[in-house]
Design a protein around this motif. Structure first.
Motif, mmCIF file in Angstrom:
data_model
loop_
_atom_site.group_PDB
_atom_site.id
_atom_site.type_symbol
_atom_site.label_atom_id
_atom_site.label_comp_id
_atom_site.label_asym_id
_atom_site.label_seq_id
_atom_site.Cartn_x
_atom_site.Cartn_y
_atom_site.Cartn_z
ATOM 1 N N THR A 1 11.307 -9.673 31.645
ATOM 2 C CA THR A 1 12.154 -8.524 31.969
ATOM 3 C C THR A 1 12.700 -8.680 33.379
ATOM 4 N N ARG A 2 13.620 -7.781 33.731
ATOM 5 C CA ARG A 2 14.157 -7.747 35.085
ATOM 6 C C ARG A 2 13.597 -6.551 35.856
ATOM 7 N N GLN B 1 -3.121 -8.770 35.687
ATOM 8 C CA GLN B 1 -2.201 -9.685 36.358
ATOM 9 C C GLN B 1 -1.404 -10.508 35.343
ATOM 10 N N GLN C 1 7.213 -9.853 34.487
ATOM 11 C CA GLN C 1 8.082 -10.575 35.419
ATOM 12 C C GLN C 1 8.925 -11.609 34.689
ATOM 13 N N PHE C 2 8.289 -12.300 33.748
ATOM 14 C CA PHE C 2 8.924 -13.426 33.072
ATOM 15 C C PHE C 2 9.982 -12.985 32.073
ATOM 16 N N CYS D 1 0.476 -18.564 38.111
ATOM 17 C CA CYS D 1 1.325 -18.991 36.994
ATOM 18 C C CYS D 1 0.807 -20.262 36.341
ATOM 19 N N LEU E 1 1.316 -8.319 33.940
ATOM 20 C CA LEU E 1 2.410 -8.191 34.906
ATOM 21 C C LEU E 1 3.228 -9.473 34.997
ATOM 22 N N LEU E 2 2.555 -10.610 34.842
ATOM 23 C CA LEU E 2 3.258 -11.893 34.839
ATOM 24 C C LEU E 2 4.249 -11.960 33.676
ATOM 25 N N ASN F 1 3.130 -11.775 43.906
ATOM 26 C CA ASN F 1 2.851 -13.199 43.789
ATOM 27 C C ASN F 1 1.680 -13.381 42.828
ATOM 28 N N PRO G 1 11.519 -4.625 38.528
ATOM 29 C CA PRO G 1 11.203 -5.072 39.896
ATOM 30 C C PRO G 1 9.703 -5.129 40.178
ATOM 31 N N ILE G 2 9.051 -6.171 39.698
ATOM 32 C CA ILE G 2 7.619 -6.359 39.961
ATOM 33 C C ILE G 2 7.490 -7.482 40.989
ATOM 34 N N ASN G 3 7.497 -7.110 42.245
ATOM 35 C CA ASN G 3 7.526 -8.081 43.330
ATOM 36 C C ASN G 3 6.106 -8.437 43.773
#
Length: 250
Positions: free
Chosen positions: A16-17, A6, A13-14, A26, A9-10, A23, A19-21
């Motif tokens: 790169t762009r 996780q 997300q932070f 943080c 993946l965070l 929740n 698409p890791i949608n």
């Protein structure tokens, strides 16, 4: 293991762009653990660029292929670090004192120095991609973001926060020796496999020296680091890595 995945993946997300949608948690600890995976963030970005090169070069000239490699890198990162580079040049060349420099860096508008810095950054990258393609050192395309993201963690570990509040403070000073060692080992292995041990050592040494000098310069100008200065250092290190990847004959 689930927590580590996780955190990885965070970081994707932070930075790169892609698409890791999801929740994801943080908290500050998540960002701290996530720094161990920075070389993998660079590997992901570089691999996407290399795949672009591998497919495009079959049907397009070298110059056009290099443009696509450059464009894909910008799209994947959202020009996050390039934006930081521009802000740093606008602020640092203002000669107005720490508070005014930071204020200028926060301004969304860009000035002359920012334009020049961004144009030169893209020009160096474009020229380097062409040289890497021509000299068949294409794995340097992957190595550059790996080295730059690994060096990020060194900055997090040794750097000081220039502002009380800022996105960069999620990382600056929030790294222990554990995260530093793990990320450096991971980055060293990946870079060594891509470029060979000797070339990887030379490039890493050059990147570390440049980073130490830039960190010292930032301390003199604004008392430490911000998110923008982190992005600027990323661009410096990537360009250095790209140039050395094709120019060093080992």
């Amino acid at each position: 293991m689930k927590v580590l995945i996780q955190d990885f993946l965070l970081m994707l997300q932070f930075f790169t762009r892609l698409p890791i949608n999801l929740n994801l948690t943080c908290e500050k600890e998540n960002f701290k653990r996530g720094t161990m995976f920075f070389p993998l963030i660079g590997l992901t970005t570089g691999f996407i660029q290399w795949i672009t090169y591998f497919l495009a070069i079959k049907v397009l000239p070298d110059s056009t292929t290099a443009l696509f490699v450059l464009l894909i890198g910008i799209l994947v990162t959202g020009a996050l670090h390039i934006d930081g580079l521009g802000d740093v040049f606008d602020g640092f060349f203002a000669f107005k004192g720490k508070d005014k420099i930071i204020e200028i860096m926060k301004d969304s508008r860009i000035g002359t120095y920012s334009c020049i810095a961004i144009i030169m950054d893209l020009a160096f990258r474009y020229n380097s991609y062409i040289n890497l393609i021509n000299k068949e050192f294409s794995l340097g395309i992957i190595a550059a973001p790996v080295v730059a993201r690994t060096i990020f963690v060194l900055l997090f570990y040794m750097g000081k926060q220039a502002k009380k509040v800022g996105t960069g403070n999620l990382f600056i000073g929030n790294v222990s020796k554990k995260e530093l060692v793990v990320s450096c080992l991971l980055g060293a292995v990946i870079t060594g496999l891509l470029l060979g041990l000797t070339k990887a050592l030379v490039i890493t040494a050059a990147a570390v020296i440049a980073t130490l000098l830039f960190n010292k310069y930032c301390e003199g100008k604004i008392g430490g680091l911000t998110g923008d200065t982190l992005g600027a250092n990323n661009e410096f290190v990537e360009v250095i890595t790209l140039i050395l990847a094709y120019s060093i004959k080992l």
